[in-house]
Design a protein around this motif. Sequence first.
Motif, mmCIF file in Angstrom:
data_model
loop_
_atom_site.group_PDB
_atom_site.id
_atom_site.type_symbol
_atom_site.label_atom_id
_atom_site.label_comp_id
_atom_site.label_asym_id
_atom_site.label_seq_id
_atom_site.Cartn_x
_atom_site.Cartn_y
_atom_site.Cartn_z
ATOM 1 N N ASP A 64 3.191 1.890 36.085
ATOM 2 C CA ASP A 64 3.438 2.677 37.286
ATOM 3 C C ASP A 64 2.636 3.977 37.219
ATOM 4 O O ASP A 64 1.440 3.947 37.007
ATOM 5 C CB ASP A 64 4.942 2.898 37.460
ATOM 6 N N THR A 65 3.268 5.122 37.366
ATOM 7 C CA THR A 65 2.554 6.399 37.429
ATOM 8 C C THR A 65 2.605 7.167 36.106
ATOM 9 O O THR A 65 2.455 8.392 36.091
ATOM 10 C CB THR A 65 3.143 7.289 38.542
ATOM 11 N N LEU A 66 2.777 6.471 34.994
ATOM 12 C CA LEU A 66 2.900 7.143 33.704
ATOM 13 C C LEU A 66 1.717 8.055 33.412
ATOM 14 O O LEU A 66 1.893 9.199 32.983
ATOM 15 C CB LEU A 66 3.043 6.100 32.591
ATOM 16 N N GLN A 68 -0.170 9.518 35.380
ATOM 17 C CA GLN A 68 -0.250 10.620 36.350
ATOM 18 C C GLN A 68 0.935 11.578 36.217
ATOM 19 O O GLN A 68 1.150 12.418 37.088
ATOM 20 C CB GLN A 68 -0.312 10.065 37.769
ATOM 21 N N GLY A 69 1.708 11.459 35.156
ATOM 22 C CA GLY A 69 2.822 12.365 34.918
ATOM 23 C C GLY A 69 4.182 11.782 35.194
ATOM 24 O O GLY A 69 5.200 12.456 35.024
ATOM 25 N N GLY A 70 4.244 10.526 35.626
ATOM 26 C CA GLY A 70 5.523 9.882 35.896
ATOM 27 C C GLY A 70 6.183 9.348 34.648
ATOM 28 O O GLY A 70 5.709 9.541 33.526
ATOM 29 N N GLU A 71 7.305 8.644 34.844
ATOM 30 C CA GLU A 71 8.092 8.167 33.706
ATOM 31 C C GLU A 71 7.694 6.763 33.260
ATOM 32 O O GLU A 71 8.117 6.326 32.186
ATOM 33 C CB GLU A 71 9.580 8.180 34.059
ATOM 34 N N VAL A 76 13.032 3.143 32.415
ATOM 35 C CA VAL A 76 13.773 3.728 33.531
ATOM 36 C C VAL A 76 14.841 2.742 34.011
ATOM 37 O O VAL A 76 14.502 1.649 34.499
ATOM 38 C CB VAL A 76 12.825 4.082 34.695
ATOM 39 N N LYS A 79 14.510 0.954 37.305
ATOM 40 C CA LYS A 79 13.274 0.209 37.546
ATOM 41 C C LYS A 79 13.216 -1.092 36.745
ATOM 42 O O LYS A 79 12.138 -1.643 36.520
ATOM 43 C CB LYS A 79 12.055 1.078 37.213
ATOM 44 N N GLY A 107 7.109 4.886 27.770
ATOM 45 C CA GLY A 107 7.236 5.813 28.890
ATOM 46 C C GLY A 107 7.977 7.088 28.551
ATOM 47 O O GLY A 107 8.322 7.360 27.404
ATOM 48 N N ARG A 108 8.246 7.866 29.585
ATOM 49 C CA ARG A 108 8.862 9.184 29.424
ATOM 50 C C ARG A 108 10.289 9.195 29.956
ATOM 51 O O ARG A 108 10.654 8.394 30.813
ATOM 52 C CB ARG A 108 8.107 10.253 30.217
ATOM 53 N N LEU A 110 12.235 12.335 31.706
ATOM 54 C CA LEU A 110 12.066 13.718 32.138
ATOM 55 C C LEU A 110 13.387 14.458 32.313
ATOM 56 O O LEU A 110 13.400 15.633 32.672
ATOM 57 C CB LEU A 110 11.258 13.746 33.444
#
Length: 265
Positions: A64-66, A68-71, A76, A79, A107-108, A110
């Motif tokens: 996904d948007t990892l 670009q700063g996403g999780e 998640v 998800k 992943g992250r 946040l």
Amino acid sequence: MLQFSANLSLLFNEYPLAQRFAAAKASGFDAVEIQFPYSVPAAELGQLLDDNGLRLVLFNVDADTLLQGGEGLAAVPEKRQDFQRAVEQALRYAEVLRPGAINVLPGRCLNSERLAQYRATFLENLDYAARAFAGQGIVTVFEAVNSFDMPGFIVDSSAQMLKILHDLNHPQLRLQYDIYHMSRMGEDCADFLRRHIGQIGHIQFADCPGRGQPGSGSLDFPALFQIIRKSDYSGWTGAEYRPGAATADSLAWLKSCSAGGTGAV
């Protein structure tokens, strides 16, 4: 055994992706890896591999948007279905490209209050992926990423990776060990490789600090490569660094390691 693959998401990016395959082959690589291949049809990638006599040894499940700063997707809780669809997408690509391994990025998180929930979700999703990819004879790998470059990454140490590997105990699950990321976290990569290389399915490297080519930072790559060479490791060692200039000008390390220019030592 020491055999090198070129990560085409970082190397040779002075060319369009379709031209990077030929550039990698001309530079002495017999194998490549791509972080996320999904912007190009699998059949087209397969043709590029065949045309250039290359193997694709690794790619990632979509995250996904990892970047670009996403999780990301894999940890998640909300998800889970998106992650499962991403695994199905990876399987479709694997049917054509036949990688040896597929990487699942943890992943992250946040919101630190949800960290335990995210880690539990990651274990469930990683087990799901390992079972799915095992059906095609593909090894599933996962990696720790340093928390300086990616704050909030839920797996950022070798100890955490080993615990996950132990807890899931899946025969087709291995570590993706990234020398740059673990060096950035202050870990002794040489010691880890000596003790745990049997649990590793794929290795990646860049110098530290800076994530440039070997020789641009402080790591002793001749010693690290010698450990891999003398071990029973049969996987690939992926060059995943950011060249300081043209990629061809960053390959002195490969020329010093390669036998006959093949990239396998």
